[in-house]
Motif scaffolding. Structure first.
Motif, mmCIF file in Angstrom:
data_model
loop_
_atom_site.group_PDB
_atom_site.id
_atom_site.type_symbol
_atom_site.label_atom_id
_atom_site.label_comp_id
_atom_site.label_asym_id
_atom_site.label_seq_id
_atom_site.Cartn_x
_atom_site.Cartn_y
_atom_site.Cartn_z
ATOM 1 N N UNK A 27 20.081 26.188 101.392
ATOM 2 C CA UNK A 27 19.761 24.934 100.710
ATOM 3 C C UNK A 27 21.008 24.093 100.475
ATOM 4 N N UNK A 28 20.779 22.801 100.360
ATOM 5 C CA UNK A 28 21.852 21.872 100.055
ATOM 6 C C UNK A 28 21.553 21.098 98.788
ATOM 7 N N UNK A 29 22.612 20.621 98.123
ATOM 8 C CA UNK A 29 22.438 19.847 96.889
ATOM 9 C C UNK A 29 23.352 18.627 96.901
ATOM 10 N N UNK A 30 22.773 17.528 96.464
ATOM 11 C CA UNK A 30 23.510 16.289 96.257
ATOM 12 C C UNK A 30 22.887 15.615 95.038
ATOM 13 N N UNK A 32 19.278 25.724 90.535
ATOM 14 C CA UNK A 32 19.740 26.149 89.211
ATOM 15 C C UNK A 32 21.182 25.723 88.959
ATOM 16 N N UNK A 33 21.984 25.641 90.010
ATOM 17 C CA UNK A 33 23.328 25.080 89.826
ATOM 18 C C UNK A 33 23.224 23.685 89.227
ATOM 19 N N UNK A 34 22.276 22.900 89.697
ATOM 20 C CA UNK A 34 22.102 21.543 89.161
ATOM 21 C C UNK A 34 21.499 21.575 87.765
ATOM 22 N N UNK A 35 20.542 22.451 87.532
ATOM 23 C CA UNK A 35 19.864 22.519 86.235
ATOM 24 C C UNK A 35 20.836 22.853 85.111
ATOM 25 N N UNK A 36 21.798 23.727 85.372
ATOM 26 C CA UNK A 36 22.710 24.136 84.299
ATOM 27 C C UNK A 36 23.769 23.077 83.986
ATOM 28 N N UNK A 37 23.893 22.081 84.825
ATOM 29 C CA UNK A 37 24.898 21.041 84.598
ATOM 30 C C UNK A 37 24.370 19.922 83.715
ATOM 31 N N UNK A 38 25.219 19.364 82.852
ATOM 32 C CA UNK A 38 24.803 18.167 82.116
ATOM 33 C C UNK A 38 24.600 17.014 83.106
ATOM 34 N N UNK A 39 23.736 16.060 82.773
ATOM 35 C CA UNK A 39 23.407 14.974 83.710
ATOM 36 C C UNK A 39 24.609 14.248 84.297
ATOM 37 N N UNK A 40 25.645 14.030 83.501
ATOM 38 C CA UNK A 40 26.803 13.297 84.022
ATOM 39 C C UNK A 40 27.551 14.095 85.098
ATOM 40 N N UNK A 41 27.572 15.408 84.988
ATOM 41 C CA UNK A 41 28.201 16.233 86.028
ATOM 42 C C UNK A 41 27.282 16.397 87.225
ATOM 43 N N UNK A 42 25.987 16.519 86.958
ATOM 44 C CA UNK A 42 25.013 16.670 88.036
ATOM 45 C C UNK A 42 25.092 15.492 89.002
ATOM 46 N N UNK A 43 25.228 14.301 88.466
ATOM 47 C CA UNK A 43 25.262 13.087 89.287
ATOM 48 C C UNK A 43 26.439 13.080 90.256
ATOM 49 N N UNK A 44 27.484 13.863 89.962
ATOM 50 C CA UNK A 44 28.681 13.880 90.803
ATOM 51 C C UNK A 44 28.685 15.001 91.849
ATOM 52 N N UNK A 45 27.674 15.853 91.815
ATOM 53 C CA UNK A 45 27.655 17.016 92.705
ATOM 54 C C UNK A 45 27.331 16.611 94.141
ATOM 55 N N UNK A 46 28.112 17.161 95.039
ATOM 56 C CA UNK A 46 27.825 17.071 96.475
ATOM 57 C C UNK A 46 28.275 18.384 97.102
ATOM 58 N N UNK A 47 27.336 19.220 97.457
ATOM 59 C CA UNK A 47 27.550 20.483 98.164
ATOM 60 C C UNK A 47 28.018 21.629 97.268
ATOM 61 N N UNK A 48 29.082 21.467 96.509
ATOM 62 C CA UNK A 48 29.654 22.542 95.699
ATOM 63 C C UNK A 48 29.526 22.165 94.224
#
Length: 155
Positions: free
Chosen positions: A41-44, A64-80
């Motif tokens: 799976x991939x995440x952005x 779940x990597x995205x779920x555990x992050x606060x929204x401001x950090x989630x918005x910055x995620x790309x791949x890792x």
């Protein structure tokens, strides 16, 4: 067990409850944001990308990597998503919990698939970690209101 083995709408609904969008990638196409490469799976940001041959454990883990992050950090995620050990532990714990909410999967099947893929824990198996050694991950999730209580989350 792979994404193509379950009902797509069940997976979409589960992730939507956590503010995520599940995106289907056609067979043979590159999966955007895949850390491990296809078929993983991939995440952005709020998007999770999967193909029918993506393992369920991978879809749930990256979600779940995205779920555990606060929204401001989630918005910055790309791949890792993170290099934080507590976040990684919380991610592993939460993916097992969410598997129990995904029709046709269940926590026991997911833990077996995690072991087969190569997740490693000091007690020798995912199930042993989840049942005997994951108190810190469970507490971390409870403190952030991602699990209702320690009692409700206990195996």
């Amino acid at each position: 067990m792979c994404v193509g083995d379950i009902q797509w709408d069940d997976a979409v609904a589960l992730l939507a409850r956590h503010g995520l969008r599940l995106n289907h990638v056609a067979a043979g196409e590159t999966i955007p944001g895949s850390y491990w490469g296809e078929p993983e799976a991939g995440i952005i940001a709020n998007d999770v990308y999967v193909r029918d041959d993506t393992p369920i454990h991978s879809m749930l883990h990256e979600s779940c990597h995205l779920i555990v992050l606060p929204p401001e950090r989630r918005a910055q995620v790309h791949t890792d998503a993170t290099d934080s050990v507590p976040e990684e532990d919380a991610t592993c714990y939460l993916q097992i919990v969410l598997a129990g909410q995904l029709p046709g999967v269940g926590s026991a099947r997911l833990m077996a698939d995690m072991d087969a893929w190569g997740y490693t824990y000091r007690l020798g198996s995912t199930q042993a970690w989840f049942e005997q050694d994951a108190d810190d991950a469970r507490r971390w999730l409870v403190e952030r209101a991602l699990l209702p209580s320690l009692e409700a989350a206990a195996p």
